[in-house]
Design an enzyme around this catalytic site. Structure first.
Site, PDB file in Angstrom:
ATOM      1  N   HIS A   1       0.831  -1.202   0.000  1.00 11.69           N
ATOM      2  CA  HIS A   1       0.000   0.000   0.000  1.00 11.69           C
ATOM      3  C   HIS A   1       0.869   1.255   0.000  1.00 11.69           C
ATOM      4  O   HIS A   1       1.237   1.764   1.046  1.00 11.69           O
ATOM      5  CB  HIS A   1      -0.971  -0.054   1.168  1.00 11.69           C
ATOM      6  CG  HIS A   1      -1.827  -1.284   1.095  1.00 11.69           C
ATOM      7  ND1 HIS A   1      -2.954  -1.344   0.320  1.00 11.69           N
ATOM      8  CD2 HIS A   1      -1.679  -2.501   1.630  1.00 11.69           C
ATOM      9  CE1 HIS A   1      -3.473  -2.549   0.400  1.00 11.69           C
ATOM     10  NE2 HIS A   1      -2.726  -3.286   1.181  1.00 11.69           N
ATOM     11  N   ASN A   2       1.174   1.700  -1.209  1.00  8.26           N
ATOM     12  CA  ASN A   2       2.052   2.856  -1.384  1.00  8.26           C
ATOM     13  C   ASN A   2       1.226   4.122  -1.575  1.00  8.26           C
ATOM     14  O   ASN A   2       0.193   4.090  -2.236  1.00  8.26           O
ATOM     15  CB  ASN A   2       2.918   2.665  -2.632  1.00  8.26           C
ATOM     16  CG  ASN A   2       3.782   1.418  -2.536  1.00  8.26           C
ATOM     17  OD1 ASN A   2       4.839   1.441  -1.938  1.00  8.26           O
ATOM     18  ND2 ASN A   2       3.320   0.341  -3.128  1.00  8.26           N
TER      19      ASN A   2
END
Lengths: 389, 238
Positions: free
Chosen positions: A318-319
């Site tokens: 989850h960037n």
């Protein structure tokens, strides 16, 4: 077990919400969901039961009903094109990956909907917006790259049957006491932000999931015996924590390495900073306190990460950041309607618009912001093209 | 004699489960039995029955998987579980060729947190690592890995896994070992269609029921109870 233990410590456990249908369901757009089968192949896979809320079910098939919608596959966009003033985009260049032929697709409006990181890459390749420079701290495209941090304990209970292979994406019980609660005073612990905790497993696929007590040999009969004994009798308590923006965590075009199109790759510079280390220490302490109170036969305690961030073990997917949203062109790439400050007919969707990464996976707000931007485009921008703020 | 059929893996089964092009080639030559000593095979050519591994490498891999996964009450030994065949197919296939790796220079050693940085494909790494390990074994014990006794094999594998052994040619031992270890684990627990986990022995060992599962009712019914698994693999579904 986890819920009871968490409650005994005064925390507030709740079943973790997931976008899975527990029974057959037709949503208001007509998308049909099947019932979740708890198959244990939820994360990383498509859903055989069509029970998982994803754009593959809820968005793309609905869009394809429109006669003026075309989904062009095998088309790799390499550049967003600008007009001579640089204030408007005029289309995109893409390559047909089946034969290498390059096309220019004219467009009245372009919406970047690649993955958050790919959107940043496209903006840098297209020369839209000023690239971030960490030395002078000027520029905006590529700044505020954030990730997630976490810690986890493995608990072993002789004789228990957890059946980890019966699972759905969020078959967990969570607590949010160290995230939502502003009465939780972070000051003595020296960090800002927060984290959530969850007990349970999301799958039991044995190449990646075979918890073993620390000190177990890595091969041989003793390893096999321990694998057989503990596979079904172990559980996990883990934390997912926020990451704050830092001037030295950012994206830029790589000076050396190029992709198959001869274009620079994107280079990511990132490491956890003291804020994340301190948060991890606090989370590990709470995890271990809850875990010990559950009286496991054995446990591998949670340890805060303090070593350099590594690309090797899976940590999170989850960037956020790179094309962040903000109040003016000096501090951000897009405005609150996800509209480029530089080219008013360019919009950028996705988690790249978040200035930092919250403790939770950002999918919900990503979807909500896309609807918010679509509403502004349809009801305001099309009537009066120009800056929406 | 190294004969796949005599090792309990019938030619029919081999053909039935062959999914990779390399495996088809392997099946076609499976009946051709070689009695040549390992040293007689020139390096870089495939031994009979294997698509990628030459005889020296096959001897190494077979000895290694049988040492790491010995026959006991939990499972048959590594070669009887198909681990050497799984590894060979993986090396011969897209993974071994580095299909999903970025393989362009400039090459730099990098730091461990940057992950795989070698100019070698995984198959080339495996080949170079086996040669380097055998060179270490020859220097230390006077023979190749496959001819060592169990205690010596254990010493070597511990030396590799702890990086106490270093390779004089500069090949990073940690990268070699983590690649080797991962392939052994995958051979144990991947779907049998890929050549390992024969008869679902790896899944049976730990109680993983396999693919395609409908547990919506089971999850209540078997709460904290042992699940009576009907082990199911991809080929059972087709």
């Amino acid at each position: 077990m986890f819920a009871e233990a968490a409650k005994n410590h005064g925390y507030h456990p709740f079943p973790r919400p997931v976008a899975n249908a527990s029974r057959a369901y037709t949503n208001p757009d007509g998308s049909k969901f099947g019932a979740c089968e708890y198959c244990g192949f939820c994360e990383r896979f498509g859903c055989e039961a069509n029970a998982k809320g994803s754009p593959l079910i809820t968005v793309i098939p609905i869009a394809m009903r429109n006669p003026n919608f075309e989904l062009r596959t095998n088309a790799w966009v390499t550049k967003v094109l600008k007009d001579s003033s640089g204030k408007k985009v005029t289309g995109v260049t893409y390559t047909n990956t089946l034969n290498g032929e390059e096309f220019e697709q004219p467009a009245g409006m372009v919406v970047l909907t690649a993955y958050a990181i790919n959107n940043t890459h496209l903006m840098l390749l297209s020369g839209i917006g000023k690239p971030y420079d960490p030395v002078s701290q000027t520029g905006v495209v590529g700044r505020n790259y954030c990730y997630q941090t976490g810690a986890a304990a493995q608990l072993f209970f002789d004789g228990k049957h957890f059946n980890p292979f019966m699972s759905t994406g969020g078959l967990n019980v969570g607590i949010d006491d160290f995230h939502y609660d502003w009465n939780f005073d972070r000051a003595p612990h020296g960090f800002v932000g927060g984290y959530n905790l969850a007990g349970g497993m999301t799958h039991g696929r044995p190449i990646s999931y075979r918890p073993l007590p620390a000190g177990t040999p890595q091969w041989g009969s003793e390893w096999k015996a321990a694998s057989a004994k503990w596979y079904n009798s172990a559980m996990i308590i883990s934390s997912s924590g926020s990451v704050m923006a830092n001037r030295y965590n950012y994206f830029e075009l790589d000076p050396n390495y190029r992709n198959a199109f001869g274009l620079p790759l994107m280079r990511m510079t990132f490491d956890y900073k003291p804020n994340e280390h301190k948060m991890g220490q606090h989370a590990a302490g709470v995890i271990n306190k809850i875990a010990k109170s559950m009286n496991p036969t054995m446990m591998n305690p949670a340890v805060a990460r303090t070593e350099p961030w590594s690309v090797v073990p899976y940590q999170s997917t989850h960037n956020t950041g790179g094309t962040i949203m903000g109040t003016n062109p000096g501090n951000s790439v897009v405005n609150k309607y996800l509209q480029s400050w530089d080219c008013h007919n360019l919009f950028v969707m996705g988690a790249g618009v978040f200035p930092h990464n919250s403790a939770y996976n950002p999918t919900g707000p990503v979807g909500a912001l896309a609807y918010w931007a679509a509403d502004a485009i349809k009801n305001r921008y099309l009537k009066n093209p120009g800056s929406l703020v | 004699m190294k004969d796949i059929e005599k090792e309990g893996f019938g030619r029919r089964d081999f053909l039935k489960s062959a999914v990779a092009g390399g495996a088809v080639a392997a099946a076609a030559t499976a009946a051709v039995v070689t009695t040549q000593p390992a040293q007689a095979q020139p390096a870089g050519t495939a031994a009979s029955g294997y698509a990628y591994l030459n005889l020296d490498e096959a001897a190494f891999v077979e000895a290694m998987v049988d040492h790491m996964v010995p026959a006991d009450q939990y499972s048959p030994k590594g070669t009887d579980m198909g681990l050497a065949i799984f590894i060979d197919r993986a090396l011969a296939g897209g993974w071994g060729k580095g299909e999903r790796l970025y393989m362009q220079g400039p090459w730099k050693p990098g730091v461990p947190s940057q992950g795989y940085q070698l100019p070698l494909t995984p198959a080339e790494l495996y080949r170079a690592g086996i040669a380097a390990t055998n060179a270490h074994c020859a220097k230390t014990y006077g023979k190749t890995f496959d001819r060592l006794d169990a205690k010596q094999k254990q010493e070597v594998l511990i030396g590799l896994s702890s990086a106490k052994i270093t390779f004089s040619d500069g090949l990073p031992v940690r990268v070699f070992w983590s690649t080797v270890y991962q392939t052994v684990i995958e051979g144990m627990f991947a779907d049998p269609i890929y050549g390992g986990n024969r008869d679902k022995a790896g899944w049976k060992m730990i109680g993983f029921p396999g693919v395609i599962a409908t547990h919506a009712q089971d999850i209540i019914k078997y709460r904290d109870k042992k699940f009576p698994a009907d082990y199911t693999s991809i080929s059972d579904m087709s």
